[in-house]
Design a protein around this motif. Structure first.
Motif, PDB file in Angstrom:
ATOM      1  N   ARG A  55       3.950   5.102  -6.097  1.00 43.48           N
ATOM      2  CA  ARG A  55       3.807   4.991  -7.558  1.00 43.48           C
ATOM      3  C   ARG A  55       2.843   6.044  -8.102  1.00 43.48           C
ATOM      4  O   ARG A  55       3.082   6.642  -9.140  1.00 43.48           O
ATOM      5  CB  ARG A  55       3.319   3.592  -7.934  1.00 43.48           C
ATOM      6  CG  ARG A  55       4.364   2.505  -7.839  1.00 43.48           C
ATOM      7  CD  ARG A  55       3.849   1.180  -8.402  1.00 43.48           C
ATOM      8  NE  ARG A  55       4.895   0.166  -8.358  1.00 43.48           N
ATOM      9  CZ  ARG A  55       5.050  -0.699  -7.353  1.00 43.48           C
ATOM     10  NH1 ARG A  55       4.192  -0.683  -6.321  1.00 43.48           N
ATOM     11  NH2 ARG A  55       6.033  -1.575  -7.381  1.00 43.48           N
ATOM     12  N   ARG A  56       1.769   6.260  -7.371  1.00 41.39           N
ATOM     13  CA  ARG A  56       0.799   7.258  -7.816  1.00 41.39           C
ATOM     14  C   ARG A  56       1.422   8.659  -7.803  1.00 41.39           C
ATOM     15  O   ARG A  56       1.227   9.445  -8.729  1.00 41.39           O
ATOM     16  CB  ARG A  56      -0.431   7.243  -6.910  1.00 41.39           C
ATOM     17  CG  ARG A  56      -1.559   8.124  -7.400  1.00 41.39           C
ATOM     18  CD  ARG A  56      -2.318   7.506  -8.547  1.00 41.39           C
ATOM     19  NE  ARG A  56      -3.008   6.296  -8.107  1.00 41.39           N
ATOM     20  CZ  ARG A  56      -3.638   5.450  -8.915  1.00 41.39           C
ATOM     21  NH1 ARG A  56      -3.672   5.695 -10.221  1.00 41.39           N
ATOM     22  NH2 ARG A  56      -4.231   4.366  -8.443  1.00 41.39           N
ATOM     23  N   THR A  67       2.318  13.271  -0.022  1.00 40.86           N
ATOM     24  CA  THR A  67       0.942  13.093  -0.514  1.00 40.86           C
ATOM     25  C   THR A  67       0.150  14.387  -0.403  1.00 40.86           C
ATOM     26  O   THR A  67      -0.524  14.806  -1.349  1.00 40.86           O
ATOM     27  CB  THR A  67       0.245  11.975   0.273  1.00 40.86           C
ATOM     28  OG1 THR A  67       0.987  10.761   0.134  1.00 40.86           O
ATOM     29  CG2 THR A  67      -1.175  11.765  -0.237  1.00 40.86           C
ATOM     30  N   ASP A  92      -7.952   9.219  -7.481  1.00 34.74           N
ATOM     31  CA  ASP A  92      -7.173   7.975  -7.358  1.00 34.74           C
ATOM     32  C   ASP A  92      -6.110   8.100  -6.273  1.00 34.74           C
ATOM     33  O   ASP A  92      -5.879   7.152  -5.506  1.00 34.74           O
ATOM     34  CB  ASP A  92      -6.516   7.631  -8.696  1.00 34.74           C
ATOM     35  CG  ASP A  92      -7.529   7.202  -9.752  1.00 34.74           C
ATOM     36  OD1 ASP A  92      -8.659   6.832  -9.374  1.00 34.74           O
ATOM     37  OD2 ASP A  92      -7.184   7.255 -10.946  1.00 34.74           O
ATOM     38  N   LEU A  93      -5.451   9.257  -6.220  1.00 33.49           N
ATOM     39  CA  LEU A  93      -4.429   9.472  -5.192  1.00 33.49           C
ATOM     40  C   LEU A  93      -5.064   9.429  -3.805  1.00 33.49           C
ATOM     41  O   LEU A  93      -4.526   8.808  -2.876  1.00 33.49           O
ATOM     42  CB  LEU A  93      -3.742  10.816  -5.423  1.00 33.49           C
ATOM     43  CG  LEU A  93      -2.705  11.241  -4.377  1.00 33.49           C
ATOM     44  CD1 LEU A  93      -1.566  10.236  -4.294  1.00 33.49           C
ATOM     45  CD2 LEU A  93      -2.178  12.640  -4.691  1.00 33.49           C
ATOM     46  N   ASP A  98      -5.712   5.840  -2.844  1.00 30.40           N
ATOM     47  CA  ASP A  98      -4.512   5.126  -2.383  1.00 30.40           C
ATOM     48  C   ASP A  98      -4.165   5.510  -0.946  1.00 30.40           C
ATOM     49  O   ASP A  98      -3.761   4.667  -0.139  1.00 30.40           O
ATOM     50  CB  ASP A  98      -3.328   5.449  -3.299  1.00 30.40           C
ATOM     51  CG  ASP A  98      -3.498   4.866  -4.693  1.00 30.40           C
ATOM     52  OD1 ASP A  98      -4.226   3.862  -4.840  1.00 30.40           O
ATOM     53  OD2 ASP A  98      -2.895   5.425  -5.639  1.00 30.40           O
ATOM     54  N   VAL A 154      -6.626   3.945   1.544  1.00 29.93           N
ATOM     55  CA  VAL A 154      -6.332   2.518   1.711  1.00 29.93           C
ATOM     56  C   VAL A 154      -5.226   2.335   2.753  1.00 29.93           C
ATOM     57  O   VAL A 154      -5.324   1.490   3.656  1.00 29.93           O
ATOM     58  CB  VAL A 154      -5.927   1.883   0.368  1.00 29.93           C
ATOM     59  CG1 VAL A 154      -5.284   0.510   0.592  1.00 29.93           C
ATOM     60  CG2 VAL A 154      -7.145   1.733  -0.539  1.00 29.93           C
ATOM     61  N   LEU A 155      -4.154   3.117   2.616  1.00 32.86           N
ATOM     62  CA  LEU A 155      -3.045   3.011   3.566  1.00 32.86           C
ATOM     63  C   LEU A 155      -3.491   3.423   4.964  1.00 32.86           C
ATOM     64  O   LEU A 155      -3.111   2.787   5.965  1.00 32.86           O
ATOM     65  CB  LEU A 155      -1.881   3.889   3.090  1.00 32.86           C
ATOM     66  CG  LEU A 155      -0.612   3.845   3.944  1.00 32.86           C
ATOM     67  CD1 LEU A 155      -0.087   2.423   4.089  1.00 32.86           C
ATOM     68  CD2 LEU A 155       0.457   4.757   3.346  1.00 32.86           C
ATOM     69  N   ALA A 208       2.299   1.513  -3.519  1.00 33.29           N
ATOM     70  CA  ALA A 208       1.250   1.929  -4.462  1.00 33.29           C
ATOM     71  C   ALA A 208       1.031   3.430  -4.390  1.00 33.29           C
ATOM     72  O   ALA A 208       0.831   4.103  -5.418  1.00 33.29           O
ATOM     73  CB  ALA A 208      -0.046   1.181  -4.170  1.00 33.29           C
ATOM     74  N   LEU A 209       1.060   3.971  -3.181  1.00 25.82           N
ATOM     75  CA  LEU A 209       0.888   5.415  -3.007  1.00 25.82           C
ATOM     76  C   LEU A 209       2.053   6.171  -3.642  1.00 25.82           C
ATOM     77  O   LEU A 209       1.857   7.184  -4.324  1.00 25.82           O
ATOM     78  CB  LEU A 209       0.781   5.742  -1.516  1.00 25.82           C
ATOM     79  CG  LEU A 209       0.578   7.208  -1.139  1.00 25.82           C
ATOM     80  CD1 LEU A 209      -0.653   7.796  -1.820  1.00 25.82           C
ATOM     81  CD2 LEU A 209       0.467   7.347   0.389  1.00 25.82           C
ATOM     82  N   ALA A 259       0.825  -1.204   0.000  1.00 22.09           N
ATOM     83  CA  ALA A 259       0.000   0.000   0.000  1.00 22.09           C
ATOM     84  C   ALA A 259       0.863   1.260   0.000  1.00 22.09           C
ATOM     85  O   ALA A 259       0.511   2.269  -0.624  1.00 22.09           O
ATOM     86  CB  ALA A 259      -0.934   0.009   1.203  1.00 22.09           C
ATOM     87  N   GLU A 260       2.001   1.208   0.709  1.00 24.57           N
ATOM     88  CA  GLU A 260       2.908   2.355   0.702  1.00 24.57           C
ATOM     89  C   GLU A 260       3.519   2.551  -0.677  1.00 24.57           C
ATOM     90  O   GLU A 260       3.597   3.669  -1.201  1.00 24.57           O
ATOM     91  CB  GLU A 260       4.006   2.145   1.749  1.00 24.57           C
ATOM     92  CG  GLU A 260       3.488   2.144   3.181  1.00 24.57           C
ATOM     93  CD  GLU A 260       4.525   1.698   4.188  1.00 24.57           C
ATOM     94  OE1 GLU A 260       4.446   2.132   5.357  1.00 24.57           O
ATOM     95  OE2 GLU A 260       5.418   0.894   3.822  1.00 24.57           O
TER      96      GLU A 260
END
Length: 594
Positions: A508-509, A574, A535-536, A539, A542-543, A505-506, A502-503
C-alpha cells in the motif's frame, strides 16, 4: 488494473461514475475532485471528496450524493468496498489482488516509477541559493540550496521542464564593500606597512569583510596585476591608489573568484545549476529601463509621495517625490519605489529586471527559494511578476528558515576561515554530503531547524538518514543473498502468497509514491519526500522484524521457491522506490551499512 498511479486511475473512475449520476454537469465541475490516502488507515485505502465538491453545482445534499456514488464505486471490479463518510466523503477499500498487481508495475518501470504528468511539460525556472558573492557558502545558504535543488528534482519528476538558476547579486554596495576588502588583501600581498585600522578609516563604510578567505584573492590579484593597482612613494612603501584606477577591476576579479568558490561549494553539496544570471550584466544591458518602459506603457509607473512607513511619524520622516510602481493594483500593501535619490535602480527595481529576463526566456512558471528574512518581500515581487506578465506567469516563493548547528548540545564554533559563521564546507566535512542533504529535508522549509551533528551520524531509528539508508541496505542484502535476480524475472513472479498484513501494508505504501510525488510538487514541499521515505522504511523494517520472529515470513525460504520469488519481488520493489525517492532528494543510496 495495472495503472502506474492507481490513485489517478481511481480518480478517473470516480469522475466517470459522477458523470453518469449527474449527466447535466459540465466537465469543469469535477476539477476539484481528489483521491487521497485517508488520514486514518483503518478507514480504507483511499478517500475521495467527490460528492462534497460537486454537491453545490448539482444542487444535492452531499451525504445523499456520497451514498449514491459509493454504491457505484463498490461495483467496480478493483474495489472491495465503498462507504460514505462524514459530510460527503467516500472511503474505498481495494481488493488485495489489485494491490499485489502494482508490484510488477514498480519493477517494470524501475526508478521511473512515480514520474508524473502534473507539470505537463511546462517550463519552470527554479531560482535558489543566489547568495551575494561576498564570502563562502554558509549553513544558511545550505538549507536553501538543498530545498531548492530537491524541489527542482521533484518538479522534474512530476513532469515539469525545469531550469535550475542562480541569480548573482553582483551589483550594489555590498559588492563594492567586497572589492575594498579584497583590495586590502592585495595591499597586504604586496607588503604594505599600513595597518588595518588605518585602511578602514580611508574607505567608505569601513572594512566590512575581514575573513581569511580573501587572502588568496589578494595574492591572485598581485599575481595577475603586480603592483599596478597600488601606489608607491619614493621609499617604495605600498599605499592606497585612488579607486578610480582599480575599483572596477578588483570588483569584477573578486566576484569571479568568489563565484568559483561558490560553485565548488555547491558541487560538494551535489548542486549543479543550469544557469547563472548576473545582476550587473542585466543592469549594463538596460534591462531595468526596458522593464520600466513596459510598466510605464501599462500605466503602472508614476511620480508620487508615499505615506510614512509604519512606526514612523511626520516629524522623523521626510516626504519626497519618487518613481513608484503601482504594486497595490496586484495585491501589495503599498506602491514601491523603483529609483534611488541618485537615479540608480533600487534593489527591487533590479529584481524586476531579473524577472522580466525570466519571462522573456519563455518560462510559464517561476519558483524562488529565499531565506525567511525575505518574507516581507514576497508580495511586491509577485505583484511585479503579475504586472510584467499580464498575470499569466505565477511566482511561488518558498521561504527557508534559519538552521542552528549544535554538537554535544552546544552551538558549533564559528569558522575561522569565514570569520563569522559556520561554512558549508565545515558541515560537509563533518558529516558528509548525503547526511547534510537528507537532514535539511526532514523539516518543512519554513520551520526552524536544529542540525545536531551527533544525531545526524547516530546509527539508530531516531536518525531518519540512517533509518532510510538501512532499509535500502537491507533490501540489497536480501537480493544479493538471492543472487541478485533481474527485476524483469521477479516481475513475472506469482504474488498470491503475499497475504500477511505487514506485506500488504508495505505494498500500500509503495502505491502511494506517484501520488506523493504529484502532491509534493504541486505544494512545492520537497520535505514530503523525506517523510514518505521514512514511513516506507518503517513498513519495511516491520516486515523484516516479523520475519525474524516468524520463519514463514522470511524473505528467502529454500522449501518455498514461489513464495520466495514473490517476497524477493516485494523487496526489489521497495528498494526501487527508496532509490527513486533518494534521487529526488539528491542522496546516494547505500549498498550496505558498516
Amino acid at each position: 488494473m495495472t495503472d502506474h498511479d492507481i490513485f489517478a486511475a481511481l480518480r478517473a473512475r470516480t469522475i466517470a461514475a459522477l458523470a453518469e449520476l449527474l449527466p447535466d454537469l459540465p466537465a469543469d465541475a469535477f476539477a476539484r475532485v481528489q483521491m487521497e490516502p485517508p488520514r486514518d488507515p483503518s478507514h480504507g485505502d483511499m478517500a475521495t471528496n467527490a460528492a462534497l465538491v460537486v454537491a453545490k453545482p448539482a444542487r444535492q445534499a452531499p451525504p445523499k450524493l456520497a451514498a449514491a456514488l459509493a454504491e457505484r464505486l463498490a461495483a467496480l471490479p478493483e474495489v472491495e468496498s465503498a462507504a460514505p463518510a462524514g459530510p460527503g466523503f467516500v472511503n474505498l477499500r481495494l481488493r488485495e489482488s489489485l494491490l499485489r498487481a502494482q508490484v510488477p508495475v514498480v519493477l517494470a518501470e524501475g526508478e521511473r516509477y512515480g514520474d508524473g504528468r502534473a507539470g505537463a511539460g511546462r517550463r519552470i525556472d527554479v531560482e535558489y541559493v543566489s547568495a551575494n558573492p561576498t564570502g563562502p557558502m554558509h549553513v544558511g545558504h545550505c538549507r536553501g540550496a538543498v530545498v531548492g535543488d530537491a524541489l527542482a528534482n521533484l518538479l522534474a519528476k512530476a513532469g515539469w521542464d525545469v531550469t535550475k538558476e542562480y541569480y548573482i547579486n553582483d551589483a550594489g554596495a555590498q559588492v563594492q564593500a567586497l572589492a575594498y576588502a579584497a583590495y586590502w588583501r592585495y595591499l597586504q600581498a604586496l607588503g604594505t606597512t599600513m595597518d588595518e585600522d588605518a585602511y578602514a578609516q580611508l574607505i567608505p563604510g569601513g572594512l566590512q569583510y575581514k575573513g581569511e578567505y580573501l587572502i588568496p584573492v589578494g595574492q591572485a590579484l598581485r599575481d595577475r596585476f603586480g603592483a599596478s593597482l597600488a601606489s608607491q612613494d619614493p621609499d617604495h612603501r605600498v599605499g592606497l591608489l585612488g579607486p578610480d584606477h582599480w575599483l572596477e577591476t578588483v570588483r569584477d576579479f573578486t566576484v569571479e573568484r568568489m563565484m568559483e568558490a561558490i560553485r565548488e561549494d555547491l558541487a560538494m553539496l551535489g548542486v549543479v545549476q543550469d544557469v547563472f544570471v548576473s545582476e550587473a550584466q542585466l543592469v549594463r544591458e538596460g534591462k531595468l529601463e526596458q522593464a520600466e518602459k513596459l510598466l510605464f506603457d501599462k500605466g503602472l509607473i508614476y511620480r508620487g509621495v508615499l505615506e510614512p512607513p509604519k512606526g514612523k511619524t511626520p516629524e522623523d520622516w521626510e516626504p519626497r517625490e519618487q518613481t513608484l510602481f503601482r504594486a497595490t493594483q496586484f495585491g501589495d500593501e503599498v506602491d514601491r519605489p523603483l529609483r534611488k535619490s541618485d537615479g540608480s535602480g533600487t534593489y527591487f527595481a533590479n529584481d524586476i529586471a531579473n524577472h522580466l529576463h525570466k519571462i522573456e526566456r519563455g518560462f510559464a512558471e517561476l519558483v524562488h527559494v529565499w531565506g525567511a528574512d525575505h518574507g516581507g518581500y514576497v508580495k511586491r515581487m509577485q505583484a511585479a511578476v503579475a504586472a510584467l506578465s499580464g498575470s499569466t506567469v505565477p511566482l511561488d516563493v518558498v521561504l527557508a528558515q534559519i538552521v542552528h548547528v549544535v554538537k554535544d548540545g552546544q552551538p558549533v564554533r564559528m569558522s575561522k576561515r569565514a570569520g563569522t559563521y559556520v561554512t558549508l564546507r565545515d558541515l560537509i566535512d563533518e558529516v558528509g554530503r548525503d547526511a547534510v542533504r537528507f537532514t535539511m529535508l526532514t523539516r518543512k522549509a519554513d520551520a526552524q531547524m536544529e542540525f545536531d551533528l551527533d544525531k545526524v551520524v547516530e546509527q539508530s531509528r531516531d536518525n531518519p538518514v540512517f533509518y532510510v539508508q538501512y532499509a535500502h541496505a537491507r533490501c540489497r542484502s536480501v537480493l544479493r543473498s538471492a543472487g541478485d535476480p533481474p527485476a524483469g524475472d521477479l516481475a513475472l513472479a506469482p504474488l498470491d502468497s503475499l497475504t500477511d498484513p505487514a506485506e500488504l501494508a508495505l505494498i500500500r505504501r509503495l502505491t502511494t509514491w506517484p501520488r506523493t510525488v504529484e502532491a509534493a510538487a504541486i505544494a512545492r514541499e520537497p520535505h514530503r519526500i523525506a517523510f514518505f521515505l521514512h514511513d516506507l522504511a518503517g513498513d519495511f523494517h516491520v516486515l523484516w522484524n516479523k520475519g525474524r520472529d516468524d520463519a514463514t515470513l522470511r524473505f528467502i525460504r529454500a522449501d518455498e521457491p514461489e513464495a520466495t520469488r514473490a517476497r524477493l519481488a516485494l523487496v526489489a520493489a521497495t528498494g526501487t522506490v527508496i532509490r527513486s525517492g533518494l534521487a529526488v532528494m539528491g542522496v546516494t543510496p547505500v549498498e550496505e551499512m558498516r
